[in-house]
Design a protein around this motif. Structure first.
Motif, mmCIF file in Angstrom:
data_model
loop_
_atom_site.group_PDB
_atom_site.id
_atom_site.type_symbol
_atom_site.label_atom_id
_atom_site.label_comp_id
_atom_site.label_asym_id
_atom_site.label_seq_id
_atom_site.Cartn_x
_atom_site.Cartn_y
_atom_site.Cartn_z
ATOM 1 N N LEU A 31 13.122 90.419 6.090
ATOM 2 C CA LEU A 31 13.746 91.296 7.076
ATOM 3 C C LEU A 31 14.015 90.543 8.375
ATOM 4 C CD1 LEU A 31 14.788 94.046 7.952
ATOM 5 C CD2 LEU A 31 12.435 94.632 8.628
ATOM 6 N N TYR A 34 17.025 88.406 7.909
ATOM 7 C CA TYR A 34 18.238 89.231 7.918
ATOM 8 C C TYR A 34 18.624 89.591 9.349
ATOM 9 C CZ TYR A 34 21.465 93.051 6.935
ATOM 10 O OH TYR A 34 22.579 93.849 6.903
ATOM 11 N N THR A 58 14.370 102.416 0.972
ATOM 12 C CA THR A 58 15.249 102.189 2.113
ATOM 13 C C THR A 58 14.439 101.742 3.318
ATOM 14 O OG1 THR A 58 16.649 103.976 1.284
ATOM 15 C CG2 THR A 58 17.052 103.261 3.537
ATOM 16 N N THR A 59 14.981 100.788 4.056
ATOM 17 C CA THR A 59 14.388 100.350 5.314
ATOM 18 C C THR A 59 15.360 100.697 6.424
ATOM 19 O OG1 THR A 59 13.204 98.534 4.240
ATOM 20 C CG2 THR A 59 13.517 98.375 6.623
ATOM 21 N N LEU A 79 19.089 99.698 5.290
ATOM 22 C CA LEU A 79 19.046 98.561 4.374
ATOM 23 C C LEU A 79 18.351 98.917 3.067
ATOM 24 C CD1 LEU A 79 17.853 95.924 7.003
ATOM 25 C CD2 LEU A 79 20.205 96.444 6.331
ATOM 26 N N SER A 80 18.787 98.248 2.019
ATOM 27 C CA SER A 80 18.157 98.361 0.710
ATOM 28 C C SER A 80 17.622 96.985 0.344
ATOM 29 C CB SER A 80 19.194 98.829 -0.312
ATOM 30 O OG SER A 80 18.630 98.877 -1.602
ATOM 31 N N ARG A 81 16.420 96.952 -0.203
ATOM 32 C CA ARG A 81 15.825 95.674 -0.604
ATOM 33 C C ARG A 81 16.256 95.355 -2.019
ATOM 34 N NH1 ARG A 81 11.014 92.615 1.349
ATOM 35 N NH2 ARG A 81 11.257 90.705 0.182
ATOM 36 N N TYR A 86 17.773 91.620 1.837
ATOM 37 C CA TYR A 86 18.187 92.956 2.245
ATOM 38 C C TYR A 86 19.696 93.055 2.189
ATOM 39 C CZ TYR A 86 13.533 94.209 3.766
ATOM 40 O OH TYR A 86 12.205 94.523 3.784
#
Length: 173
Positions: A31, A34, A58-59, A79-81, A86
């Protein structure tokens, strides 16, 4: 005596669950990488507050600082991992905390609740930001986002959180 012990155990359990809900997720190198890439060339400090949805899918990252905020609010990344990286599934341009995960869903993902005020909007309100099957809507002030009142959900990013300072990459000045 058993009643006091039971009451204390319940109170301790409630305190622990509240404390856990308010504890930011630990630093995540993927993260941070990113966000550093996203903030490349940003002027001034960037702070971020991250929260992971209860299902872990989801983040949410609320960015603050001169590059991310204007009179209508700041930028919220959704964001999706995917494996060790990400991927963006939404960038909400004018959001204000609190950021909530609403119970209602659109296309299999829960809607996001963001506070909207400023940028010409004088009476603040909460907007439900839906997912279209690929991305979350980018602007909570226009359709398909809708104004909601007392929508059930949970707060993931509080308005009083300062966030973490995004430090430049170790090899950058």
């Amino acid at each position: 005596m058993k009643t006091i012990a039971a009451t204390a155990a319940v109170a301790l359990g409630l305190w622990a669950s509240v404390a856990a809900a308010q504890t930011p997720p630990p630093e995540d190198p993927a993260l941070t990488a990113y966000l550093r890439e996203k903030a490349r060339g940003a002027v001034g400090a960037t702070r971020y507050t991250a929260a992971i949805t209860p299902d872990g899918a989801t983040t949410l990252v609320y960015l603050t600082g001169p590059n991310w905020c204007g009179s209508g609010g700041c930028q919220l990344l959704v964001l999706s991992r995917e494996d060790d990286a990400y991927v963006s599934i939404g960038e909400i341009s004018v959001a204000r905390a609190p950021i909530r995960l609403l119970e209602q869903q659109t296309h299999g993902r829960r809607d996001l609740g963001v506070y909207v005020v400023g940028g010409g909007i004088t009476e603040g309100y909460e907007a439900a930001v839906p997912f279209d099957g690929r991305r979350y809507a980018s602007n909570p002030t226009v359709s398909p986002a809708v104004r909601v009142e007392d929508a059930p959900g949970e707060t993931l990013i509080r308005a009083d959180e300062q966030g973490r300072l995004l430090e430049p990459a170790p090899d950058k000045p």
